[in-house]
Write an enzyme that holds these catalytic residues in place. Structure first.
Site, mmCIF file in Angstrom:
data_model
loop_
_atom_site.group_PDB
_atom_site.id
_atom_site.type_symbol
_atom_site.label_atom_id
_atom_site.label_comp_id
_atom_site.label_asym_id
_atom_site.label_seq_id
_atom_site.Cartn_x
_atom_site.Cartn_y
_atom_site.Cartn_z
ATOM 1 N N HIS A 232 -4.915 18.243 -1.805
ATOM 2 C CA HIS A 232 -3.471 18.416 -2.054
ATOM 3 C C HIS A 232 -3.046 19.698 -1.330
ATOM 4 O O HIS A 232 -3.268 19.842 -0.127
ATOM 5 C CB HIS A 232 -3.271 18.443 -3.585
ATOM 6 C CG HIS A 232 -1.864 18.338 -4.061
ATOM 7 N ND1 HIS A 232 -0.783 18.109 -3.254
ATOM 8 C CD2 HIS A 232 -1.342 18.446 -5.327
ATOM 9 C CE1 HIS A 232 0.333 18.064 -3.985
ATOM 10 N NE2 HIS A 232 0.016 18.279 -5.252
ATOM 11 N N HIS A 271 -2.087 10.847 4.520
ATOM 12 C CA HIS A 271 -1.250 10.989 3.324
ATOM 13 C C HIS A 271 -1.270 9.689 2.554
ATOM 14 O O HIS A 271 -1.297 8.618 3.152
ATOM 15 C CB HIS A 271 0.190 11.329 3.722
ATOM 16 C CG HIS A 271 0.949 11.968 2.614
ATOM 17 N ND1 HIS A 271 1.554 11.236 1.624
ATOM 18 C CD2 HIS A 271 1.172 13.273 2.323
ATOM 19 C CE1 HIS A 271 2.121 12.070 0.771
ATOM 20 N NE2 HIS A 271 1.904 13.310 1.171
ATOM 21 N N ASP A 325 0.718 20.107 5.707
ATOM 22 C CA ASP A 325 -0.197 21.249 5.735
ATOM 23 C C ASP A 325 -0.682 21.608 7.141
ATOM 24 O O ASP A 325 -1.143 22.721 7.368
ATOM 25 C CB ASP A 325 -1.419 20.958 4.844
ATOM 26 C CG ASP A 325 -1.027 20.955 3.377
ATOM 27 O OD1 ASP A 325 -0.294 21.868 2.974
ATOM 28 O OD2 ASP A 325 -1.434 20.031 2.649
HETATM 29 N N1 CMC Z 1 -9.233 12.583 8.525
HETATM 30 C C1 CMC Z 1 -9.925 11.502 8.904
HETATM 31 N N2 CMC Z 1 -9.810 10.293 8.347
HETATM 32 C C2 CMC Z 1 -8.929 10.165 7.344
HETATM 33 C C3 CMC Z 1 -8.148 11.252 6.902
HETATM 34 C C4 CMC Z 1 -8.338 12.494 7.523
HETATM 35 N N3 CMC Z 1 -7.642 13.566 7.132
HETATM 36 N N4 CMC Z 1 -7.378 10.837 5.879
HETATM 37 C C5 CMC Z 1 -7.637 9.557 5.693
HETATM 38 N N5 CMC Z 1 -8.579 9.134 6.575
HETATM 39 C C6 CMC Z 1 -9.151 7.781 6.698
HETATM 40 C C7 CMC Z 1 -10.202 7.559 5.626
HETATM 41 O O1 CMC Z 1 -11.465 7.951 6.062
HETATM 42 C C8 CMC Z 1 -10.065 6.068 5.410
HETATM 43 O O2 CMC Z 1 -10.688 5.423 6.477
HETATM 44 P P1 CMC Z 1 -11.469 4.007 6.266
HETATM 45 O O3 CMC Z 1 -10.426 3.067 5.745
HETATM 46 O O4 CMC Z 1 -11.989 3.658 7.615
HETATM 47 O O5 CMC Z 1 -12.542 4.297 5.257
HETATM 48 C C9 CMC Z 1 -8.573 5.816 5.551
HETATM 49 O O6 CMC Z 1 -8.102 6.849 6.398
HETATM 50 C C10 CMC Z 1 -7.824 5.869 4.222
HETATM 51 O O7 CMC Z 1 -8.114 7.142 3.626
HETATM 52 P P2 CMC Z 1 -8.095 7.440 2.062
HETATM 53 O O8 CMC Z 1 -8.811 8.731 1.842
HETATM 54 O O9 CMC Z 1 -8.504 6.259 1.277
HETATM 55 O O10 CMC Z 1 -6.535 7.590 1.827
HETATM 56 P P3 CMC Z 1 -5.854 8.333 0.634
HETATM 57 O O11 CMC Z 1 -4.544 7.726 0.451
HETATM 58 O O12 CMC Z 1 -6.699 8.446 -0.580
HETATM 59 O O13 CMC Z 1 -5.796 9.776 1.297
HETATM 60 C C11 CMC Z 1 -5.475 12.017 1.506
HETATM 61 C C12 CMC Z 1 -4.807 10.668 1.276
HETATM 62 C C13 CMC Z 1 -4.357 13.034 1.697
HETATM 63 C C14 CMC Z 1 -6.308 12.388 0.279
HETATM 64 C C15 CMC Z 1 -6.383 11.974 2.766
HETATM 65 O O14 CMC Z 1 -5.638 11.587 3.890
HETATM 66 C C16 CMC Z 1 -7.083 13.304 3.021
HETATM 67 O O15 CMC Z 1 -8.097 13.596 2.400
HETATM 68 N N6 CMC Z 1 -6.534 14.154 3.947
HETATM 69 C C17 CMC Z 1 -7.086 15.456 4.208
HETATM 70 C C18 CMC Z 1 -6.605 16.452 3.173
HETATM 71 C C19 CMC Z 1 -5.141 16.797 3.354
HETATM 72 O O16 CMC Z 1 -4.676 17.083 4.450
HETATM 73 N N7 CMC Z 1 -4.409 16.810 2.217
HETATM 74 C C20 CMC Z 1 -2.995 17.185 2.195
HETATM 75 C C21 CMC Z 1 -2.103 16.024 1.857
HETATM 76 S S1 CMC Z 1 -0.370 16.325 2.245
HETATM 77 C C22 CMC Z 1 0.127 17.615 1.254
HETATM 78 C C23 CMC Z 1 0.066 17.344 -0.191
HETATM 79 O O17 CMC Z 1 0.574 16.363 -0.701
HETATM 80 O O18 CMC Z 1 -0.499 18.201 -0.856
#
Ligand code: CMC
Length: 388
Positions: A232, A271, A325
């Site tokens: 987050h 996201h 971010d």
């Molecule tokens: N880098 C590489 N691959 C990614 C990333 C990333 N940052 N984010 C998602 N993916 C891939 C993930 O590996 C998955 O791939 P596959 O389907 O092949 O297994 C696919 O995209 C879906 O990812 P997910 O983790 O299931 O998606 P989610 O909706 O749970 O994730 C998230 C959202 C924000 C947790 C994730 O994108 C992440 O961990 N990002 C990095 C941390 C980050 O920047 N967080 C800040 C979010 S924005 C500000 C806020 O709201 O606080």
């Protein structure tokens, strides 16, 4: 999906969605997100309009009142906030006792919680009381951060200057010198961009807590705990750590590909809601470039740009783009913030949104209490301790 729930009741309508993905848990009139088109609006106003024309204080007024203020209303709101910049003496005394090596997110969470100790009516949830407490928290959280930073670096506190807006005054208290108007404006824009964002994890946390008719201090303390996580708000610090790990612009491609090959997440990308470019990142990218040019930090901007290009080829097809971010890390660095104040800065902005959601939740409250899909055993005999 129909599912059996605890207590043996059947909920025909119950659906199961891990992480509540795609579940609508409440309604709101505060912010609107279209994740496919990359749209964010506060009370219907596109975020880009607010970043270009508004201030943080005016944006908070908008969210708390459902409309932009008239000039006299904004002047009054600003004056009310500015009068309360300084910390109550008990909180200042407590801050001076905090370990100097404590992390600022833990410090601010503790101090916000402590504000409930000195409130004569901490649990009052009527609208005037909640607004009063929210203003107090909005006004004092920047001071908590600036004082904590000076405390840990052995510098005397710089008292707030009530002639300055919230962002400018924060930089003044932090550094002991008035910031340039460019820096003050840049921080103000960052706060506007971070003020609200639908039912994100920390806002949901605040709404869940207040839905028990608990109190604003508990709700915001919980929200700060949620925001700290690297998935987050903590991601902005993660981005800066990553930029520092990449020695040169030319090394960015190999760094990102190596991480992706290991299935590591690249901080500042992806996201749950946006499957297009996060509109806040669009704005921050422009701001980061301008500040990087002004402050001799183009290497950071160029590394960020190189990472974005690699990600565009590697994962954009999955709907993964820079989020708020990613470019806020370079922006905060150029403003001169220490790395571990990046996420606390997010707290300062989001207090406006959390408070708006607390007000909205209390106005039409329904206790949050989802069901759970029990997967464990049933009817297990109790084994006495000597026979286990
Ligand atoms: N880098 C590489 N691959 C990614 C990333 C990333 N940052 N984010 C998602 N993916 C891939 C993930 O590996 C998955 O791939 P596959 O389907 O092949 O297994 C696919 O995209 C879906 O990812 P997910 O983790 O299931 O998606 P989610 O909706 O749970 O994730 C998230 C959202 C924000 C947790 C994730 O994108 C992440 O961990 N990002 C990095 C941390 C980050 O920047 N967080 C800040 C979010 S924005 C500000 C806020 O709201 O606080």
């Amino acid at each position: 999906m129909t599912t059996a729930v605890a207590g043996g009741r059947k909920h025909e309508m119950a659906t199961y969605s891990k992480g509540l993905e795609g579940v609508i848990a409440t309604d709101t009139k505060l912010s609107f997100i279209d994740g496919e088109k990359g749209v964010l609006e506060y009370i219907g106003i596109p975020i880009g309009e607010l970043a270009s024309h508004s201030t943080f204080e005016e944006t908070v007024y908008l969210l708390w009142n459902g409309r932009l203020p008239k000039a006299n209303e904004l002047a009054e709101f600003n004056a009310t906030i500015r009068k309360q910049y300084d910390l109550p003496p008990q909180i200042e005394a407590m801050l001076k006792q905090l370990p100097k090596d404590a992390q600022p997110m833990h410090a601010i969470r503790t101090l916000v919680s402590a504000m409930g100790l000195i409130d004569q009516k901490p649990n009052a949830n009527d609208l005037p009381s909640i607004r009063e407490k929210a203003v107090k928290l909005l006004a004092t959280t920047p001071t908590m951060l600036a004082y904590f930073h000076r405390h840990r670096s052995g510098q005397p506190f710089v008292r707030p200057d009530a002639s300055l807006g919230l962002a400018e005054n924060f930089l003044y208290m932090l550094n002991g010198a008035k910031p340039t108007s460019t820096m003050a404006k840049a921080l103000d824009v960052c706060l506007v961009l971070h003020t609200d964002h639908g039912l994100n994890n920390s806002t949901f946390t605040a709404r869940v807590i207040i839905s028990t008719l608990s109190d604003i201090y508990s709700a915001i303390t919980g929200a700060i705990g949620s925001l700290r996580g690297p998935l987050h708000g903590g991601a902005n610090e993660g981005v800066m750590v990553m930029l520092n790990q990449i020695p040169t612009v030319a090394a960015a491609e190999a760094f990102v590909n190596d991480k992706l090959a290991k299935k590591d997440k690249i901080m500042g990308f992806g996201h749950r809601v946006y499957k297009a470019y996060d509109p806040r990142a669009t704005h921050l990218k422009v701001l980061a470039k301008q500040l990087a040019q002004d402050t001799g930090n183009m290497d950071l901007y160029d590394k960020s740009s190189a990472i974005e290009q690699v990600m565009a080829t590697a994962v954009a097809a999955k709907g993964i783009y820079p989020n708020v971010d990613f470019y806020s890390a370079t922006t905060y660095h150029c403003i001169g913030l220490p790395l571990d104040l990046f996420t606390p800065m997010f707290v300062v902005g989001r207090i406006g949104g959390w408070s708006a959601h607390i007000i909205e939740q209390l106005a039409d409250n329904r206790l949050f209490r989802p069901d759970v899909d029990y997967k464990g055993p049933h009817g297990v005999a109790y084994t006495p301790i000597d026979r286990r």
